[in-house]
Every structure is written in structure tokens, then in C-alpha cells.
Scaffold this motif. Structure first.
Motif, PDB file in Angstrom:
ATOM      1  N   GLU A  88      42.193  32.969  19.338  1.00 12.66           N
ATOM      2  CA  GLU A  88      41.321  31.818  19.096  1.00 12.66           C
ATOM      3  C   GLU A  88      42.100  30.643  18.529  1.00 12.66           C
ATOM      4  O   GLU A  88      41.869  29.494  18.904  1.00 12.66           O
ATOM      5  CB  GLU A  88      40.189  32.209  18.143  1.00 12.66           C
ATOM      6  N   LEU A  89      43.030  30.904  17.644  1.00 11.79           N
ATOM      7  CA  LEU A  89      43.838  29.825  17.062  1.00 11.79           C
ATOM      8  C   LEU A  89      44.702  29.153  18.123  1.00 11.79           C
ATOM      9  O   LEU A  89      44.982  27.960  18.035  1.00 11.79           O
ATOM     10  CB  LEU A  89      44.714  30.361  15.927  1.00 11.79           C
ATOM     11  N   GLY A  90      45.118  29.914  19.119  1.00 10.52           N
ATOM     12  CA  GLY A  90      45.874  29.335  20.229  1.00 10.52           C
ATOM     13  C   GLY A  90      45.026  28.415  21.079  1.00 10.52           C
ATOM     14  O   GLY A  90      45.527  27.466  21.682  1.00 10.52           O
ATOM     15  N   ARG A  91      43.729  28.665  21.128  1.00 16.57           N
ATOM     16  CA  ARG A  91      42.800  27.852  21.915  1.00 16.57           C
ATOM     17  C   ARG A  91      42.299  26.637  21.136  1.00 16.57           C
ATOM     18  O   ARG A  91      42.162  25.560  21.691  1.00 16.57           O
ATOM     19  CB  ARG A  91      41.610  28.707  22.347  1.00 16.57           C
ATOM     20  N   ARG A  92      41.963  26.854  19.856  1.00 19.42           N
ATOM     21  CA  ARG A  92      41.364  25.785  19.054  1.00 19.42           C
ATOM     22  C   ARG A  92      41.735  26.024  17.589  1.00 19.42           C
ATOM     23  O   ARG A  92      41.030  26.710  16.863  1.00 19.42           O
ATOM     24  CB  ARG A  92      39.843  25.799  19.220  1.00 19.42           C
ATOM     25  N   ALA A  93      42.852  25.462  17.190  1.00 23.14           N
ATOM     26  CA  ALA A  93      43.337  25.686  15.831  1.00 23.14           C
ATOM     27  C   ALA A  93      42.808  24.621  14.872  1.00 23.14           C
ATOM     28  O   ALA A  93      42.798  23.438  15.196  1.00 23.14           O
ATOM     29  CB  ALA A  93      44.859  25.671  15.808  1.00 23.14           C
ATOM     30  N   PRO A  94      42.373  25.043  13.682  1.00 23.03           N
ATOM     31  CA  PRO A  94      42.002  24.047  12.667  1.00 23.03           C
ATOM     32  C   PRO A  94      43.273  23.446  12.063  1.00 23.03           C
ATOM     33  O   PRO A  94      44.375  23.963  12.282  1.00 23.03           O
ATOM     34  CB  PRO A  94      41.258  24.900  11.622  1.00 23.03           C
ATOM     35  N   ASP A  95      43.114  22.384  11.306  1.00 15.38           N
ATOM     36  CA  ASP A  95      44.276  21.798  10.637  1.00 15.38           C
ATOM     37  C   ASP A  95      44.853  22.772   9.608  1.00 15.38           C
ATOM     38  O   ASP A  95      46.064  22.907   9.468  1.00 15.38           O
ATOM     39  CB  ASP A  95      43.898  20.485   9.940  1.00 15.38           C
ATOM     40  N   ILE A  96      43.967  23.428   8.874  1.00 13.74           N
ATOM     41  CA  ILE A  96      44.359  24.385   7.832  1.00 13.74           C
ATOM     42  C   ILE A  96      43.584  25.670   8.054  1.00 13.74           C
ATOM     43  O   ILE A  96      42.393  25.646   8.344  1.00 13.74           O
ATOM     44  CB  ILE A  96      44.045  23.824   6.424  1.00 13.74           C
ATOM     45  N   LEU A  97      44.264  26.799   7.902  1.00 13.86           N
ATOM     46  CA  LEU A  97      43.626  28.100   8.009  1.00 13.86           C
ATOM     47  C   LEU A  97      43.713  28.790   6.654  1.00 13.86           C
ATOM     48  O   LEU A  97      44.797  28.958   6.105  1.00 13.86           O
ATOM     49  CB  LEU A  97      44.323  28.973   9.054  1.00 13.86           C
ATOM     50  N   LEU A  98      42.570  29.179   6.110  1.00 12.55           N
ATOM     51  CA  LEU A  98      42.512  29.927   4.858  1.00 12.55           C
ATOM     52  C   LEU A  98      42.169  31.375   5.182  1.00 12.55           C
ATOM     53  O   LEU A  98      41.141  31.651   5.801  1.00 12.55           O
ATOM     54  CB  LEU A  98      41.458  29.344   3.911  1.00 12.55           C
TER      55      LEU A  98
END
Length: 187
Positions: A88-98
Motif C-alpha cells: 500500500e505504501l508503494g501505491r499511496r505513501a503518506p508524508d509521514i508514517l507512524l
């Protein structure tokens, strides 16, 4: 407010897989309380997305208007963070991941913040190396043993102790920030 489609990119993504556990203890209880507190303090202009392998439950499912939940289905409990969340991060990554646990996805393009609660697994006797570590299913245990040996190049065994050791060591170089709950753990 669950699963709304929004035209914006998330500013902050949060792995709530532990916070969404039915029975909350230790890490899952801390993660849940952290998310509930963040709902109160994150400003409206920060768009927040919650990642979970199952639909959100209870108060966790009550989201502010600028928050969104995304269910990332996965057939087994193991490797959800490392594989499904990474996809999912490869498709739509947020600016910051917690990630309020010690497990970061294998692929993590966002600035990542993760937490290390304890390093007790480094000491003998804290986590055992019994056959029950991955359940009684012999085929599953043998498969996980083979996968673990391949992925870790033979360095780790499929035990709870080695799993903690390996996931933290994999996360350290990817993290923009690491949060610990004690000076002992930080050192």
C-alpha cells in the motif's frame, strides 16, 4: 467516516493493526491510547489515514473529519506489516508514517517513526524458543522456518525472540525517528 475517498494525499499515516486488537494489552493498549490522544490534538489541516488489516472497532472507528481509515485485507496474521502495508505504501505513501510497534514495512518510502518499547527479548529466558512459537500446525511451522531462514540468510530462527530481534534491526536504518519509553531501551 470510514473508507471515504479523498482527493488529497495523507500527511500522516498510522499503522493501527495493534490498536485495533479486540483484547488490548501492552503494545496494543498503548497504541490504542496514542491514537485516541492524537485524535484530540492533530489539527484539521493534517490529513490522517489509518491502516488496518480489519475494519476499525469501537471508539477507534469514530474518526474526525480529516481522518480516514483504510482496510488492507491479508489472508494470514503474519507479515501484514512487512508485505501488505508495504504494498500500500508503494501505491499511496503518506508524508509521514507512524508505526506504534517495532515492525516497519519492508518498503517504506515515507518518513517513518516507530517505537521500541523494550529490549527484553535480547536476554535469555524472556522469549522461549519452543515449538509453540508459531502454533501447533507443523506444516505452517516448517514453512515459516524455511521462509525465515531464506529471508534472513540463515541468521535467525522462527522464534518470538529472533522475530523481535530481526524486525527491529530491519527497521533501524529506515526510521526517521525512533521513540523509546525508557533510557535503558534507548541505550
Amino acid at each position: 467516516h470510514m473508507n471515504k475517498r479523498r482527493p488529497f494525499k495523507w500527511t500522516l499515516g498510522i499503522d493501527v493493526s495493534q490498536a485495533n486488537q479486540q483484547r488490548k494489552m501492552g503494545v496494543s493498549l498503548y497504541a490504542y491510547a496514542l491514537v485516541e490522544q492524537l485524535k484530540e490534538i492533530i489539527p484539521q489541516d493534517v490529513h490522517v489515514g489509518l491502516y488496518s488489516p480489519t475494519p476499525l472497532k469501537g471508539p477507534l472507528a469514530i474518526l474526525p473529519d480529516h481522518w480516514e481509515a483504510k482496510v488492507l485485507h491479508w489472508p494470514i496474521a503474519q507479515f501484514w506489516s512487512q508485505i501488505r502495508l508495504a504494498w500500500e505504501l508503494g501505491r499511496r505513501a503518506p508524508d509521514i508514517l507512524l508505526v506504534p510497534t517495532h515492525i516497519l514495512p519492508w518498503y517504506c518510502p515515507s518518513k517513518a517513526i516507530f517505537m521500541v518499547y523494550d529490549v527484553g527479548f535480547e536476554y535469555k529466558g524472556i522469549y522461549g524458543t519452543t515449538k509453540e512459537d508459531y502454533g501447533r500446525n507443523t506444516l505452517l511451522r516448517q514453512s515459516l522456518s524455511i521462509i525465515t531462514k531464506i529471508v534472513t540468510r540463515g541468521k535467525y530462527q522462527p522464534t518470538e525472540q529472533d522475530y523481535h530481534r530481526w524486525t527491529i534491526r530491519q527497521a533501524l536504518p529506515k526510521a526517521a525517528k525512533i521513540i523509546t519509553i525508557s533510557e535503558f531501551t534507548r541505550q
